[in-house]
Design an enzyme around this catalytic site. Sequence first.
Site, mmCIF file in Angstrom:
data_model
loop_
_atom_site.group_PDB
_atom_site.id
_atom_site.type_symbol
_atom_site.label_atom_id
_atom_site.label_comp_id
_atom_site.label_asym_id
_atom_site.label_seq_id
_atom_site.Cartn_x
_atom_site.Cartn_y
_atom_site.Cartn_z
ATOM 1 N N PRO A 90 -5.996 -4.867 4.074
ATOM 2 C CA PRO A 90 -5.155 -5.090 2.884
ATOM 3 C C PRO A 90 -5.491 -6.414 2.188
ATOM 4 C CG PRO A 90 -3.856 -5.228 4.919
ATOM 5 C CD PRO A 90 -5.223 -4.762 5.305
ATOM 6 N N GLU A 117 -2.223 -5.519 14.743
ATOM 7 C CA GLU A 117 -1.660 -6.482 13.801
ATOM 8 C C GLU A 117 -2.722 -7.333 13.119
ATOM 9 O OE1 GLU A 117 -0.336 -5.658 16.624
ATOM 10 O OE2 GLU A 117 1.694 -5.030 16.085
ATOM 11 N N ARG A 155 -18.103 12.085 -3.463
ATOM 12 C CA ARG A 155 -18.099 13.006 -4.620
ATOM 13 C C ARG A 155 -18.953 12.485 -5.774
ATOM 14 N NH1 ARG A 155 -13.615 15.191 -6.039
ATOM 15 N NH2 ARG A 155 -13.654 14.912 -8.274
ATOM 16 N N ASP A 170 -13.645 13.447 -14.255
ATOM 17 C CA ASP A 170 -12.542 12.949 -13.430
ATOM 18 C C ASP A 170 -11.747 11.873 -14.163
ATOM 19 O OD1 ASP A 170 -13.153 14.481 -11.259
ATOM 20 O OD2 ASP A 170 -14.123 12.879 -10.113
HETATM 21 N N1 ADE Z 1 -5.582 -1.471 6.464
HETATM 22 C C1 ADE Z 1 -4.254 -1.593 6.414
HETATM 23 N N2 ADE Z 1 -3.805 -1.535 5.166
HETATM 24 C C2 ADE Z 1 -4.896 -1.349 4.368
HETATM 25 C C3 ADE Z 1 -5.096 -1.213 2.973
HETATM 26 N N3 ADE Z 1 -4.077 -1.251 2.110
HETATM 27 N N4 ADE Z 1 -6.352 -1.055 2.528
HETATM 28 C C4 ADE Z 1 -7.390 -1.044 3.386
HETATM 29 N N5 ADE Z 1 -7.266 -1.167 4.708
HETATM 30 C C5 ADE Z 1 -6.029 -1.314 5.200
#
Ligand code: ADE
Length: 246
Positions: A90, A117, A155, A170
């Site tokens: 993230p 975590e 794709r 797309d």
């Molecule tokens: N791992 C946990 N959350 C994620 C996300 N939003 N994007 C990519 N990998 C992740």
Amino acid sequence: MRIDILSLFPETFASPLNQSIIKRAREQGLVDIVIHDIRDYTHDKHHTADDYPYGGGPGMVLKPEPVFEATEVIEKQLGVSELPIILLTPQGRLFSQSVAQELALRPHLMLICGHYEGLDERICEHLATDQISIGDYVLSGGELAALVVVDAVARLIPGVLGSEDSANSDSHSDGLLEYPQYTRPEIYRGWSVPSVLVSGNHGHIAEWRRRQAILRTAKRRPDLLEKGKICEEERKWMLENLSSPK
Ligand code: ADE
């Protein structure tokens, strides 16, 4: 194209990668996807892949050794070096259609799925060449994110989509959302297909679709419109037609 995926949960990938377009692309040899279990690169009898965080705190942290060793073994087996090593996290740069287009040009990708975590920062600093997030939310691990990346990239590989379902139409491929689509019946529960689509006039249909794509983008994703290339005349038409609902 070849994609290697490193994960602690390799079973996650079986079903999604064996369906529909991706399945066909793999069978045709257009994309070779290999899943590796990070635990196979541990050396202790319990196959320990995570450990407590230095400094304390909740949760476990993915250890660096099995991840570094897995990438090294795979690179050696394939006789390649300097392949893109992408960490799904993230905290990465935001994935988008243009990032998918960029990755689709590479002959080889390695994706690392983080889990638990967190993961040891040395993986981010000294192994990953890129870090990608699929959105501003936190998943339990990188597996679903890797599947999103693989699907969006695959794709775009030439030959994966038939000409009848080309990636060029797309949503997002030209910076706009896709125009509305209809199929038979022509009238369903009293709702008719727009008459232009059954007119047989391909010029009018193309223009209608373009304008609907502009209008839909303006209503639902005005943030994208800055990027979409629309001319002055289209902008004027859009502003005149924006007041209608939906
Ligand atoms: N791992 C946990 N959350 C994620 C996300 N939003 N994007 C990519 N990998 C992740």
